[in-house]
Design a protein around this motif. Structure first.
Motif, PDB file in Angstrom:
ATOM      1  N   ALA A 185       0.940  -1.364  -0.015  1.00  0.00           N
ATOM      2  CA  ALA A 185      -0.184   0.129   0.090  1.00  0.00           C
ATOM      3  C   ALA A 185       0.759   1.157  -0.093  1.00  0.00           C
ATOM      4  CB  ALA A 185      -0.900  -0.114   1.217  1.00  0.00           C
ATOM      5  N   GLN A 186       2.023   1.386   0.871  1.00  0.00           N
ATOM      6  CA  GLN A 186       3.040   2.392   0.726  1.00  0.00           C
ATOM      7  C   GLN A 186       3.496   2.656  -0.723  1.00  0.00           C
ATOM      8  OE1 GLN A 186       5.108   0.966   3.879  1.00  0.00           O
ATOM      9  NE2 GLN A 186       3.956   2.307   5.706  1.00  0.00           N
ATOM     10  N   VAL A 187       4.103   1.661  -1.256  1.00  0.00           N
ATOM     11  CA  VAL A 187       4.621   1.558  -2.285  1.00  0.00           C
ATOM     12  C   VAL A 187       3.710   2.318  -3.505  1.00  0.00           C
ATOM     13  CG1 VAL A 187       5.372   0.162  -4.451  1.00  0.00           C
ATOM     14  CG2 VAL A 187       6.125  -0.390  -2.384  1.00  0.00           C
ATOM     15  N   GLU A 188       2.512   1.612  -3.381  1.00  0.00           N
ATOM     16  CA  GLU A 188       1.449   2.112  -4.472  1.00  0.00           C
ATOM     17  C   GLU A 188       1.200   3.659  -4.311  1.00  0.00           C
ATOM     18  OE1 GLU A 188      -1.889  -0.503  -4.118  1.00  0.00           O
ATOM     19  OE2 GLU A 188      -0.879  -2.183  -5.210  1.00  0.00           O
ATOM     20  N   TRP A 189       1.120   4.007  -2.948  1.00  0.00           N
ATOM     21  CA  TRP A 189       0.817   5.469  -2.544  1.00  0.00           C
ATOM     22  C   TRP A 189       1.980   6.293  -3.061  1.00  0.00           C
ATOM     23  CZ3 TRP A 189       3.834   8.565   0.826  1.00  0.00           C
ATOM     24  CH2 TRP A 189       3.156   9.831   0.921  1.00  0.00           C
ATOM     25  N   LEU A 190       3.254   6.008  -2.789  1.00  0.00           N
ATOM     26  CA  LEU A 190       4.560   6.853  -3.028  1.00  0.00           C
ATOM     27  C   LEU A 190       4.484   6.845  -4.501  1.00  0.00           C
ATOM     28  CD1 LEU A 190       6.732   8.589  -2.049  1.00  0.00           C
ATOM     29  CD2 LEU A 190       7.969   6.380  -1.732  1.00  0.00           C
ATOM     30  N   LYS A 197       1.773  10.928  -8.660  1.00  0.00           N
ATOM     31  CA  LYS A 197       1.255  12.112  -8.034  1.00  0.00           C
ATOM     32  C   LYS A 197       2.165  12.571  -6.892  1.00  0.00           C
ATOM     33  CE  LYS A 197      -3.359  11.311  -9.889  1.00  0.00           C
ATOM     34  NZ  LYS A 197      -4.534  11.054  -9.449  1.00  0.00           N
ATOM     35  N   ILE A 198       2.523  11.732  -6.163  1.00  0.00           N
ATOM     36  CA  ILE A 198       3.372  11.986  -4.647  1.00  0.00           C
ATOM     37  C   ILE A 198       4.783  11.929  -4.855  1.00  0.00           C
ATOM     38  CG2 ILE A 198       3.602  11.046  -2.454  1.00  0.00           C
ATOM     39  CD1 ILE A 198       0.813  12.018  -2.786  1.00  0.00           C
ATOM     40  N   PHE A 199       5.369  11.000  -5.597  1.00  0.00           N
ATOM     41  CA  PHE A 199       6.798  10.751  -5.569  1.00  0.00           C
ATOM     42  C   PHE A 199       7.639  12.048  -6.369  1.00  0.00           C
ATOM     43  CE2 PHE A 199      11.143   9.222  -6.817  1.00  0.00           C
ATOM     44  CZ  PHE A 199      11.279   9.027  -5.701  1.00  0.00           C
ATOM     45  N   PRO A 200       8.316  12.810  -5.492  1.00  0.00           N
ATOM     46  CA  PRO A 200       8.970  14.017  -5.767  1.00  0.00           C
ATOM     47  C   PRO A 200      10.191  13.857  -6.694  1.00  0.00           C
ATOM     48  CG  PRO A 200       9.617  13.599  -3.564  1.00  0.00           C
ATOM     49  CD  PRO A 200       8.462  12.584  -4.158  1.00  0.00           C
ATOM     50  N   GLU A 201       9.868  13.704  -7.999  1.00  0.00           N
ATOM     51  CA  GLU A 201      11.237  13.374  -8.930  1.00  0.00           C
ATOM     52  C   GLU A 201      11.890  14.753  -8.965  1.00  0.00           C
ATOM     53  OE1 GLU A 201       7.428  13.876 -11.242  1.00  0.00           O
ATOM     54  OE2 GLU A 201       8.184  12.377  -9.770  1.00  0.00           O
ATOM     55  N   THR A 202      11.352  16.212  -8.814  1.00  0.00           N
ATOM     56  CA  THR A 202      11.923  17.279  -8.814  1.00  0.00           C
ATOM     57  C   THR A 202      11.649  17.874  -7.431  1.00  0.00           C
ATOM     58  OG1 THR A 202       9.981  18.243  -9.499  1.00  0.00           O
ATOM     59  CG2 THR A 202      11.550  17.574 -11.197  1.00  0.00           C
ATOM     60  N   GLU A 203      12.438  18.991  -7.042  1.00  0.00           N
ATOM     61  CA  GLU A 203      12.315  19.713  -5.658  1.00  0.00           C
ATOM     62  C   GLU A 203      11.401  20.477  -5.774  1.00  0.00           C
ATOM     63  OE1 GLU A 203      15.427  22.485  -3.025  1.00  0.00           O
ATOM     64  OE2 GLU A 203      16.220  21.956  -5.256  1.00  0.00           O
ATOM     65  N   GLU A 204      10.691  21.005  -7.052  1.00  0.00           N
ATOM     66  CA  GLU A 204       9.691  21.600  -7.223  1.00  0.00           C
ATOM     67  C   GLU A 204       8.443  21.024  -6.810  1.00  0.00           C
ATOM     68  OE1 GLU A 204       7.252  23.894 -10.782  1.00  0.00           O
ATOM     69  OE2 GLU A 204       9.148  23.303 -11.215  1.00  0.00           O
ATOM     70  N   LYS A 205       8.453  19.741  -7.265  1.00  0.00           N
ATOM     71  CA  LYS A 205       7.435  18.825  -6.914  1.00  0.00           C
ATOM     72  C   LYS A 205       7.222  18.641  -5.260  1.00  0.00           C
ATOM     73  CE  LYS A 205       4.853  14.733  -8.254  1.00  0.00           C
ATOM     74  NZ  LYS A 205       4.690  13.562  -9.206  1.00  0.00           N
ATOM     75  N   LEU A 206       8.523  18.439  -4.731  1.00  0.00           N
ATOM     76  CA  LEU A 206       8.616  18.286  -3.421  1.00  0.00           C
ATOM     77  C   LEU A 206       7.679  19.369  -2.723  1.00  0.00           C
ATOM     78  CD1 LEU A 206      10.161  16.326  -0.991  1.00  0.00           C
ATOM     79  CD2 LEU A 206      11.442  18.318  -0.929  1.00  0.00           C
ATOM     80  N   HIS A 207       8.233  20.720  -2.985  1.00  0.00           N
ATOM     81  CA  HIS A 207       7.556  21.808  -2.402  1.00  0.00           C
ATOM     82  C   HIS A 207       6.080  21.861  -2.728  1.00  0.00           C
ATOM     83  CE1 HIS A 207      11.049  24.058  -0.782  1.00  0.00           C
ATOM     84  NE2 HIS A 207      11.799  23.534  -2.024  1.00  0.00           N
ATOM     85  N   LYS A 208       5.805  21.618  -3.739  1.00  0.00           N
ATOM     86  CA  LYS A 208       4.490  21.621  -4.053  1.00  0.00           C
ATOM     87  C   LYS A 208       3.322  20.631  -3.430  1.00  0.00           C
ATOM     88  CE  LYS A 208       1.434  22.028  -8.490  1.00  0.00           C
ATOM     89  NZ  LYS A 208       1.446  22.094  -9.603  1.00  0.00           N
ATOM     90  N   VAL A 209       3.824  19.410  -3.548  1.00  0.00           N
ATOM     91  CA  VAL A 209       3.204  18.302  -3.021  1.00  0.00           C
ATOM     92  C   VAL A 209       3.329  17.945  -1.557  1.00  0.00           C
ATOM     93  CG1 VAL A 209       2.526  15.572  -3.270  1.00  0.00           C
ATOM     94  CG2 VAL A 209       2.884  17.018  -5.338  1.00  0.00           C
ATOM     95  N   TRP A 210       4.537  18.041  -1.065  1.00  0.00           N
ATOM     96  CA  TRP A 210       4.952  17.524   0.306  1.00  0.00           C
ATOM     97  C   TRP A 210       4.916  18.961   1.127  1.00  0.00           C
ATOM     98  CZ3 TRP A 210       6.432  12.685   1.999  1.00  0.00           C
ATOM     99  CH2 TRP A 210       6.585  11.548   0.758  1.00  0.00           C
ATOM    100  N   ILE A 211       5.614  20.020   0.827  1.00  0.00           N
ATOM    101  CA  ILE A 211       5.666  20.816   1.771  1.00  0.00           C
ATOM    102  C   ILE A 211       4.673  22.159   1.885  1.00  0.00           C
ATOM    103  CG2 ILE A 211       7.101  23.279   2.374  1.00  0.00           C
ATOM    104  CD1 ILE A 211       9.764  21.402   1.120  1.00  0.00           C
ATOM    105  N   GLN A 212       4.064  22.397   0.824  1.00  0.00           N
ATOM    106  CA  GLN A 212       3.062  23.321   0.726  1.00  0.00           C
ATOM    107  C   GLN A 212       1.401  22.551   0.912  1.00  0.00           C
ATOM    108  OE1 GLN A 212       3.281  25.383  -3.129  1.00  0.00           O
ATOM    109  NE2 GLN A 212       5.465  26.341  -2.702  1.00  0.00           N
ATOM    110  N   ASP A 213       1.148  21.552   1.039  1.00  0.00           N
ATOM    111  CA  ASP A 213       0.022  20.685   1.135  1.00  0.00           C
ATOM    112  C   ASP A 213      -0.002  20.702   2.669  1.00  0.00           C
ATOM    113  OD1 ASP A 213      -1.556  17.992   1.684  1.00  0.00           O
ATOM    114  OD2 ASP A 213      -1.954  18.811  -0.404  1.00  0.00           O
TER     115      ASP A 213
END
Length: 146
Positions: free
Chosen positions: A38-43, A47-63
Motif C-alpha cells: 500500500a505504501q509503494v502504491e501510494w508513493l 502524483k506523490i513521488f517528488p522527482e523534482t525539488e519543485e514537486k517536493l515543495h508543491k506536493v509535500w511542503i505546501q500541502d
C-alpha cells in the motif's frame, strides 16, 4: 552539489531522504525500511513521488495534509571548497584551487557548482582534457555557455 531533504512520517515511522542536484532533479532516494504494498502504491503513483525539488515543495511542503503527516527538514546546501573539490574530482593543485575559490563571491561560487555538469558534458563531447580546478575557477570556465 546536493540539496538534501529529510522526511519523517509522524505516525508510521518511515523516514525518507531525497537528494536533488542544483537543477532540482532527484539524484538519490533513500528510505529507512521496506515499504509495504500500500505504501509503494501510494508513493509511486505518479502524483506523490517528488522527482523534482519543485514537486517536493508543491506536493509535500505546501500541502497542509502532507505537513500534518510528515516532518520535513532541509539540510543546508554545502557550497564549501571541500564540496567543490570532491565534486570536481580532478584533484591536482589543491592549494591553487583553494586560493582561487576564496576570491569568489557567493554568486560566483554557486555558478561554479551549477556549471560543472555542462562543463563535464562539453569535455565528454569534445574529448578535451579536464582543466585543473584552479584553472576552471581563474579562467572563469563556469561562465562559459557549453
Amino acid at each position: 552539489m546536493i540539496t538534501i531533504y529529510k522526511v519523517k512520517g509522524l505516525s508510521i515511522g518511515l523516514e525518507f531522504v531525497f537528494k536533488y542536484d542544483l537543477n532540482g532533479v532527484l539524484v538519490a532516494f533513500e528510505k529507512n525500511k521496506l515499504l509495504n504494498q500500500a505504501q509503494v502504491e501510494w508513493l509511486y503513483n505518479g502524483k506523490i513521488f517528488p522527482e523534482t525539488e519543485e514537486k517536493l515543495h508543491k506536493v509535500w511542503i505546501q500541502d497542509l495534509d502532507m505537513r500534518k503527516k510528515f516532518k520535513i527538514e532541509k539540510a543546508p546546501a554545502d557550497l564549501s571548497f571541500e564540496s567543490l573539490w570532491n565534486l570536481y574530482g580532478y584533484k591536482v593543485s589543491r592549494q591553487d584551487a583553494e586560493k582561487a575559490f576564496n576570491k569568489l563571491n557567493q554568486i560566483e561560487v554557486l555558478k561554479c557548482f551549477q556549471a560543472l555538469k555542462a562543463y563535464e558534458d562539453y569535455l565528454a563531447r569534445t574529448k578535451i582534457a579536464k582543466a585543473h580546478l584552479s584553472r576552471y575557477i581563474n579562467g572563469r570556465y563556469f561562465e562559459n555557455e557549453y
